[in-house]
Each structure stands twice: as structure tokens, then as C-alpha cells.
Enzyme design. Structure first.
Site, PDB file in Angstrom:
ATOM      1  N   GLY A  21      -3.641   8.928   6.451  1.00  0.00           N
ATOM      2  CA  GLY A  21      -2.244   9.253   6.662  1.00  0.00           C
ATOM      3  C   GLY A  21      -1.411   8.083   7.145  1.00  0.00           C
TER       4      GLY A  21
ATOM      5  N   GLY B  11      -2.559   3.044   4.286  1.00  0.00           N
ATOM      6  CA  GLY B  11      -3.259   1.773   4.250  1.00  0.00           C
ATOM      7  C   GLY B  11      -3.389   1.187   2.858  1.00  0.00           C
TER       8      GLY B  11
ATOM      9  N   ASP C 258       3.634   6.035  -2.367  1.00  0.00           N
ATOM     10  CA  ASP C 258       3.957   5.443  -1.073  1.00  0.00           C
ATOM     11  C   ASP C 258       4.167   3.934  -1.136  1.00  0.00           C
ATOM     12  OD1 ASP C 258       4.047   7.707   0.488  1.00  0.00           O
ATOM     13  OD2 ASP C 258       1.952   7.597   1.115  1.00  0.00           O
TER      14      ASP C 258
ATOM     15  N   LYS D  52       1.775   2.522   7.933  1.00  0.00           N
ATOM     16  CA  LYS D  52       2.968   3.362   7.726  1.00  0.00           C
ATOM     17  C   LYS D  52       2.829   4.625   8.569  1.00  0.00           C
ATOM     18  CE  LYS D  52       2.944   6.116   4.235  1.00  0.00           C
ATOM     19  NZ  LYS D  52       3.043   7.447   4.895  1.00  0.00           N
TER      20      LYS D  52
ATOM     21  N   SER E 243      -1.638   1.931   0.185  1.00  0.00           N
ATOM     22  CA  SER E 243      -0.314   1.647  -0.361  1.00  0.00           C
ATOM     23  C   SER E 243       0.275   0.379   0.242  1.00  0.00           C
ATOM     24  CB  SER E 243       0.626   2.831  -0.100  1.00  0.00           C
ATOM     25  OG  SER E 243       0.178   3.993  -0.769  1.00  0.00           O
TER      26      SER E 243
END
Length: 290
Positions: free
Chosen positions: A98, A101, A136, A9, A103
């Protein structure tokens, strides 16, 4: 056995709009996914287990804080399957970086186990479970370019995003999201939406430059490797924009085409072999899980 991708993400923007009484921040973020990530497999078994391989294996532990196991247990409580599962997770992304991963892994687990156990849960049901797993996880389950609002539960699909490429760089450090939020100071931002979708990667970068990541300054103060990464990305030929993703420490450089991104990744790899560096496309369509 079922197998699903858990892509990275990337927060192209991350604006903090305020803070609720319970401590959660309200956000406005343009989230996309990159063509690189972890891989999850699940097969029927008598007990629930998780095996990890790859560079980040074991870093998150197997306790209550492991998002994959939390997702599996919530699904068991919801549909009470007759079997359990042996889950194998190949960790290709750095931990606490950040890139969402953990999630994304949890979202892949919900999809995979819903199929493996024949739970028959629809997208809305899975989204409710995703929100209970972590902030997330809903957008990772959504798996497509998305405007994210609220505390992560308000999702609005982004249409007509232009093709582009990333170079993702982590200086070899992990950052706690909570510590970055604690270190942040200052006021809050306004939400940001475009009037019309950008026509190409250059137009996308121009629009993105008007926004920001409101956690970037705090993360840079905590980890001096992040400014070094941002400077190095900015200095590569054809880099349209360099910014930190999420709460860091991974940063992205945005490029118009694959050849420019791969050239930049090669140059950075030669200069800093100690950094984690990957070139990957921006996924403009829904993630192909299987």
C-alpha cells in the site's frame, strides 16, 4: 551512472467515487510522499538487466509484471537508445504494502533512463508512459503532494501542506490490491477538498478525520493484523490520526513533530519487533530524486 530516490507513496485519503464499465474504479485521493523509500541506480550496458538487493529483493520477479522493466521497455520503444542499461534497485519498502513501492520504482526508472539515454522526453511525454505502466505511476512521477482523480491520471498539485511526521507500520504481510477491491462492498463516496489549506498538523488531522480510506474495511476483513496495527498506532502518545494507506497492509500514524514520531516508533518496535516500523517526514515539497 545515475541514481534516483523512489519514495513511499501514502494515501492520506482514498475515496472511491464509482466504477467504470471496464472495471476500473474512479477515485479521489490525497496522495503525499514520505522521506523513506527505495533507491534506483542505472548505468549503460549492452543489455537491459535488473539487479535487486534489500529485504524485498526478488519478490516481484523479473517478468512482464515487473514495473521497472516495463517502464524501461516502454522507454526503449519510444526513444530507441543506442545502449541498454544495468539497473540496480535497493528495495527498502515492503512489497504489496500500500506504499506504491513498485510504482515509485517505475517512476524513478523513467526519470533515470530518460537522462541516462539522453532521450530528451519532457514531463508530459513521461507522464503518458507512466500511465501505460500502471495506475499509480503518474502520481509517483509527479512526486509531490497531489489530489488524484480519475483512475489515477488526473493530477492536481496540493499547495501549502503543513510539516508533519509519519510512523509507517506493516504487520509483515502483503495484500493483493485486486483481492482488496474484490472484497469491498457498499456504496461510493463523494470527492473531498478543503476550502483552505490546514495551518498545521493538528488541523490537517482534523480535516483528514472527516474522510476515510474506502478500502480499509475490506483489507481489515482480509488481514486481521491491520486492525491490530491501527489500534497500536492510535494508542501511542501524540498520534493525531491512524489510517491504512492504499490497499494495505501498511498503516500510518500522523504526528506533529519528529520527536513524537520517533518516540512512537521506538515504543511500537519494543512491543512488536516482528512488525516493519519506520518514522519518516511527510515531504511537503517536490521529491528530491538525485
Amino acid at each position: 551512472m545515475v541514481a534516483y530516490a523512489a519514495p513511499a507513496k501514502v494515501n492520506l485519503t482514498l475515496h472511491l467515487l464509482g466504477k467504470r464499465g471496464d472495471g476500473y474504479h474512479l477515485l479521489d485521493s490525497l496522495v503525499v510522499f514520505a522521506g523513506i523509500g527505495d533507491q534506483l541506480q542505472a548505468a549503460p550496458a549492452k543489455t537491459l538487466s535488473l539487479e535487486e538487493s534489500g529485504p524485498g529483493a526478488g519478490a516481484m520477479g523479473a517478468g512482464e509484471d515487473n514495473l521497472v522493466l516495463r517502464a524501461a521497455r516502454l522507454l526503449i520503444e519510444t526513444c530507441d537508445p543506442r545502449t541498454r542499461a544495468r539497473i540496480r534497485l535497493e528495495k527498502r519498502l515492503p512489497i504489496a504494502a500500500g506504499l506504491g513501492g513498485g510504482s515509485s520504482d517505475a517512476a524513478a526508472a523513467l526519470i533515470a533512463l530518460n537522462r541516462l539515454w539522453d532521450c530528451g522526453l519532457h514531463a508530459e511525454d513521461l507522464q503518458r508512459l507512466a500511465a501505460a505502466v500502471g495506475a499509480d505511476v503518474p502520481v509517483c512521477l509527479h512526486g509531490r503532494p497531489t489530489w488524484v482523480g480519475g483512475i489515477g491520471e488526473i493530477l492536481e498539485a496540493v499547495e501549502a501542506l503543513p510539516p508533519a511526521w509519519f510512523v509507517l507500520v506493516n504487520p509483515g504481510v502483503s495484500l493483493s490490491t485486486a483481492s482488496v477491491f474484490r472484497a469491498r462492498s457498499g456504496g461510493f463516496s463523494e470527492p473531498s477538498r478543503w476550502d483552505r489549506p490546514p495551518a498545521d498538523a493538528v488541523a490537517l488531522a482534523t480535516w483528514l478525520a472527516e474522510g476515510r480510506n474506502d478500502l480499509q474495511a475490506a483489507a481489515c476483513a482480509l488481514e486481521p493484523g491491520i486492525p491490530a496495527v491501527l489500534d497500536a498506532l492510535t494508542a501511542t502518545p501524540a498520534c493525531l490520526l491512524a489510517r491504512m494507506s492504499g490497499s494495505g497492509a501498511t498503516c500510518f500514524g500522523l504526528y506533529a513533530v519528529e520527536s513524537e514520531a520517533r518516540q512512537a516508533a521506538a515504543l511500537l518496535g519494543e512491543a512488536r519487533p516482528d512488525w516493519w516500523i519506520r518514522a519518516a517526514p511527510l515531504l511537503t515539497d517536490p521529491v528530491e530524486r538525485g
